[in-house]
Design an enzyme around this catalytic site. Sequence first.
Site, PDB file in Angstrom:
ATOM      1  N   ARG A 202     -21.118  12.026 -25.333  1.00 48.19           N
ATOM      2  CA  ARG A 202     -22.287  11.484 -26.061  1.00 48.19           C
ATOM      3  C   ARG A 202     -23.087  12.616 -26.705  1.00 48.19           C
ATOM      4  O   ARG A 202     -23.574  12.486 -27.820  1.00 48.19           O
ATOM      5  CB  ARG A 202     -23.171  10.666 -25.109  1.00 48.19           C
ATOM      6  CG  ARG A 202     -22.572   9.295 -24.797  1.00 48.19           C
ATOM      7  CD  ARG A 202     -23.145   8.685 -23.530  1.00 48.19           C
ATOM      8  NE  ARG A 202     -24.566   8.481 -23.570  1.00 48.19           N
ATOM      9  CZ  ARG A 202     -25.346   8.369 -22.477  1.00 48.19           C
ATOM     10  NH1 ARG A 202     -24.811   8.438 -21.269  1.00 48.19           N
ATOM     11  NH2 ARG A 202     -26.622   8.161 -22.596  1.00 48.19           N
TER      12      ARG A 202
ATOM     13  N   ARG B 258     -30.980   9.460 -13.682  1.00 51.30           N
ATOM     14  CA  ARG B 258     -30.913   8.028 -14.018  1.00 51.30           C
ATOM     15  C   ARG B 258     -29.622   7.394 -13.463  1.00 51.30           C
ATOM     16  O   ARG B 258     -29.619   6.231 -13.060  1.00 51.30           O
ATOM     17  CB  ARG B 258     -30.972   7.841 -15.540  1.00 51.30           C
ATOM     18  CG  ARG B 258     -31.011   6.366 -15.939  1.00 51.30           C
ATOM     19  CD  ARG B 258     -31.165   6.185 -17.424  1.00 51.30           C
ATOM     20  NE  ARG B 258     -30.040   6.753 -18.142  1.00 51.30           N
ATOM     21  CZ  ARG B 258     -30.006   6.904 -19.459  1.00 51.30           C
ATOM     22  NH1 ARG B 258     -31.041   6.560 -20.199  1.00 51.30           N
ATOM     23  NH2 ARG B 258     -28.947   7.409 -20.044  1.00 51.30           N
TER      24      ARG B 258
ATOM     25  N   ARG C  96     -27.760   6.438 -36.560  1.00 52.48           N
ATOM     26  CA  ARG C  96     -27.070   7.522 -35.845  1.00 52.48           C
ATOM     27  C   ARG C  96     -26.052   8.216 -36.729  1.00 52.48           C
ATOM     28  O   ARG C  96     -25.398   9.161 -36.270  1.00 52.48           O
ATOM     29  CB  ARG C  96     -26.321   6.933 -34.643  1.00 52.48           C
ATOM     30  CG  ARG C  96     -27.130   6.888 -33.369  1.00 52.48           C
ATOM     31  CD  ARG C  96     -26.280   6.171 -32.351  1.00 52.48           C
ATOM     32  NE  ARG C  96     -26.399   6.748 -31.048  1.00 52.48           N
ATOM     33  CZ  ARG C  96     -27.222   6.282 -30.110  1.00 52.48           C
ATOM     34  NH1 ARG C  96     -28.009   5.270 -30.349  1.00 52.48           N
ATOM     35  NH2 ARG C  96     -27.247   6.838 -28.926  1.00 52.48           N
TER      36      ARG C  96
ATOM     37  N   ARG D 246     -25.836   3.371 -14.950  1.00 50.61           N
ATOM     38  CA  ARG D 246     -25.385   2.958 -16.286  1.00 50.61           C
ATOM     39  C   ARG D 246     -23.953   3.402 -16.528  1.00 50.61           C
ATOM     40  O   ARG D 246     -23.591   4.526 -16.179  1.00 50.61           O
ATOM     41  CB  ARG D 246     -26.323   3.576 -17.336  1.00 50.61           C
ATOM     42  CG  ARG D 246     -26.620   2.642 -18.470  1.00 50.61           C
ATOM     43  CD  ARG D 246     -27.685   3.213 -19.371  1.00 50.61           C
ATOM     44  NE  ARG D 246     -27.115   3.949 -20.485  1.00 50.61           N
ATOM     45  CZ  ARG D 246     -27.816   4.401 -21.504  1.00 50.61           C
ATOM     46  NH1 ARG D 246     -29.126   4.190 -21.538  1.00 50.61           N
ATOM     47  NH2 ARG D 246     -27.249   5.060 -22.488  1.00 50.61           N
TER      48      ARG D 246
ATOM     49  N   LYS E 163     -36.003   8.550 -25.992  1.00 52.85           N
ATOM     50  CA  LYS E 163     -36.220   7.588 -27.095  1.00 52.85           C
ATOM     51  C   LYS E 163     -36.710   6.252 -26.553  1.00 52.85           C
ATOM     52  O   LYS E 163     -37.685   5.680 -27.037  1.00 52.85           O
ATOM     53  CB  LYS E 163     -34.911   7.360 -27.882  1.00 52.85           C
ATOM     54  CG  LYS E 163     -34.342   8.589 -28.543  1.00 52.85           C
ATOM     55  CD  LYS E 163     -33.090   8.283 -29.338  1.00 52.85           C
ATOM     56  CE  LYS E 163     -31.894   7.822 -28.511  1.00 52.85           C
ATOM     57  NZ  LYS E 163     -31.386   8.835 -27.560  1.00 52.85           N
TER      58      LYS E 163
END
Length: 199
Positions: free
Chosen positions: A142, A125, A88, A131, A13
């Site tokens: 998630r 990532r 969401r 993160r 996204k």
Amino acid sequence: MHLVLIGPPGSGKGTQASRVALAWGAPHISTGDILRRAVASGSMLGDAVKDAMSRGELVSDEIMTDLVAERLADLDATSGFVLDGFPRTVDQALALDALMEERGPLAVVELSVPDDELVRRIGHRRVLEGRMDDNDAVVRERLAVYYRSTQPVIDFYKARRTLFTIDGNLPAEDVTERINLAVNPLVDLFVTQSKNASS
Ligand code: AP5
């Protein structure tokens, strides 16, 4: 022109939103980025959302709707935006409908990517960016939250002819091309209608 990008964590996204926004000269509004900045700055908003984010849960609809309403009222978003990470939940989608009154059309793009590729991308990532919500347990949560709370948003938009499902499991350039191919006819139609209305 207004575009919403929906998809599971790691579906691209953010990657696609920044490309399309750049091409359109429109702001890329990422609710995840706004929240991460708030957490990093130690603001009241950051304090209110950091626990939910670090567990991979959703921040409340009320906080998110206020945040997005405020951001969409900014001058740079008045004639278009690319929204990444909102809505969401179906309640957020209803709130966005209310915010879209008297604005141009809203295109919704769903990025579809298999779970094993999502896990691979996020793992990659994690190494590069560190993160806080990219560890295995939180990524699983998630994903579960996405299928439970955000998949119904796809059904909500399916009845409209402005939902486009795009294969996100392709090189990023190809995904961008497919988004453009899907959305550009709507942009052209909107531009023509706006010209006719003003002449
Ligand atoms: P958010 O930041 O929106 O996280 P997310 O939805 O989990 O999405 P990601 O940022 O992980 O992935 P992405 O789809 O943007 O993919 P990306 O382009 O980065 O939200 C974080 C948290 O904030 C939520 O969990 C929640 O707590 C809260 N929140 C936010 N909005 C909310 C809302 N509306 N309501 C309630 N709570 C909210 O790509 C991922 C990786 O893959 C990158 O490394 C990228 O380089 C790579 N990649 C991208 N495209 C490709 C490709 N085509 N091929 C190969 N690799 C690719």
